[in-house]
Motif scaffolding. Structure first.
Motif, mmCIF file in Angstrom:
data_model
loop_
_atom_site.group_PDB
_atom_site.id
_atom_site.type_symbol
_atom_site.label_atom_id
_atom_site.label_comp_id
_atom_site.label_asym_id
_atom_site.label_seq_id
_atom_site.Cartn_x
_atom_site.Cartn_y
_atom_site.Cartn_z
ATOM 1 N N LYS A 32 0.815 -1.222 0.000
ATOM 2 C CA LYS A 32 0.000 0.000 0.000
ATOM 3 C C LYS A 32 0.845 1.266 0.000
ATOM 4 O O LYS A 32 0.480 2.255 -0.615
ATOM 5 N N LYS A 33 1.976 1.232 0.675
ATOM 6 C CA LYS A 33 2.811 2.426 0.780
ATOM 7 C C LYS A 33 3.647 2.688 -0.476
ATOM 8 O O LYS A 33 3.794 3.831 -0.904
ATOM 9 N N TYR A 34 4.188 1.615 -1.087
ATOM 10 C CA TYR A 34 5.135 1.803 -2.187
ATOM 11 C C TYR A 34 4.714 1.194 -3.526
ATOM 12 O O TYR A 34 5.220 1.626 -4.565
ATOM 13 N N CYS A 35 3.875 0.181 -3.526
ATOM 14 C CA CYS A 35 3.684 -0.621 -4.741
ATOM 15 C C CYS A 35 2.263 -0.654 -5.276
ATOM 16 O O CYS A 35 1.968 -1.424 -6.191
ATOM 17 N N LEU A 36 1.381 0.132 -4.722
ATOM 18 C CA LEU A 36 -0.005 0.184 -5.179
ATOM 19 C C LEU A 36 -0.071 0.858 -6.548
ATOM 20 O O LEU A 36 0.661 1.799 -6.814
ATOM 21 N N GLY A 37 -0.912 0.353 -7.416
ATOM 22 C CA GLY A 37 -1.053 0.944 -8.747
ATOM 23 C C GLY A 37 -0.120 0.294 -9.754
ATOM 24 O O GLY A 37 0.486 -0.737 -9.508
ATOM 25 N N ASP A 38 -0.001 0.925 -10.898
ATOM 26 C CA ASP A 38 0.815 0.388 -11.991
ATOM 27 C C ASP A 38 2.298 0.491 -11.651
ATOM 28 O O ASP A 38 2.851 1.581 -11.515
ATOM 29 N N GLN A 39 2.941 -0.649 -11.520
ATOM 30 C CA GLN A 39 4.362 -0.705 -11.172
ATOM 31 C C GLN A 39 5.215 -1.247 -12.320
ATOM 32 O O GLN A 39 6.334 -1.715 -12.094
ATOM 33 N N THR A 40 4.699 -1.178 -13.536
ATOM 34 C CA THR A 40 5.448 -1.707 -14.676
ATOM 35 C C THR A 40 6.745 -0.930 -14.922
ATOM 36 O O THR A 40 7.616 -1.410 -15.644
ATOM 37 N N LYS A 41 6.889 0.232 -14.294
ATOM 38 C CA LYS A 41 8.148 0.993 -14.426
ATOM 39 C C LYS A 41 9.343 0.159 -13.941
ATOM 40 O O LYS A 41 10.450 0.332 -14.418
ATOM 41 N N TRP A 42 9.086 -0.760 -13.002
ATOM 42 C CA TRP A 42 10.156 -1.602 -12.472
ATOM 43 C C TRP A 42 10.718 -2.537 -13.524
ATOM 44 O O TRP A 42 11.866 -2.992 -13.416
ATOM 45 N N ILE A 43 9.923 -2.852 -14.532
ATOM 46 C CA ILE A 43 10.357 -3.823 -15.542
ATOM 47 C C ILE A 43 10.374 -3.248 -16.954
ATOM 48 O O ILE A 43 10.587 -3.955 -17.918
#
Length: 147
Positions: free
Chosen positions: A131-142
């Motif tokens: 909830k604090k860091y990874c909620l929503g679209d996290q495709t930026k990581w890959i």
């Protein structure tokens, strides 16, 4: 002097054998996840974010306060056993989450995700950092990964 050198060599060799750990790079972790059957890009991004903030991609991470183990910080209260026998929700020993291979971590994380999704609707909420860091679209990581 030779005995001292031999002793240091033996101790160093034992440490290398005992330290079965790895710190992944984000794309390397996402690729390993894909090999374990997680192919959805949004999920790959979210899992990668979770691994970053839970363990900084370190397979040997242990949080002694919370009882979390491995790259995905799986909790020993419910999911893995700290005793010498496998047990709890994932029927594994917590120590099996501390090796180079993320297979045990991913297998257990899939169970945790499925159970949490069944209960709350979002399986990722089992991880505190979500909830604090990874909620929503996290495709930026890959986004720059060759997957």
């Amino acid at each position: 002097m030779t005995l001292k050198v031999l002793s240091v060599f033996i101790i160093f060799s034992i440490l290398l054998i005992v330290c079965d750990c790895k710190t992944y790079l984000p794309c390397e972790f996402a690729s390993a996840l894909k090999k374990e059957g997680i192919t959805n890009r949004k999920q790959l991004g979210t899992w990668t974010c979770i691994a970053k903030y839970e363990s900084n991609f370190n397979t040997k991470a242990i949080n002694s306060k919370s009882g979390d183990y491995g790259i995905l910080q799986i909790n020993s209260k419910y999911w893995c056993s700290t005793s010498s026998t496998a047990g709890k929700g994932c029927n594994i020993r917590c120590s099996s989450l501390l090796g180079d291979s993320i297979r045990p971590d991913v297998t257990c994380a899939k169970k945790i995700y499925a159970e949490t999704k069944r209960i709350s609707g979002d399986g990722f909420t089992a991880w505190v950092v979500y909830k604090k860091y990874c909620l929503g679209d996290q495709t930026k990581w890959i986004s720059k990964c060759k997957l």
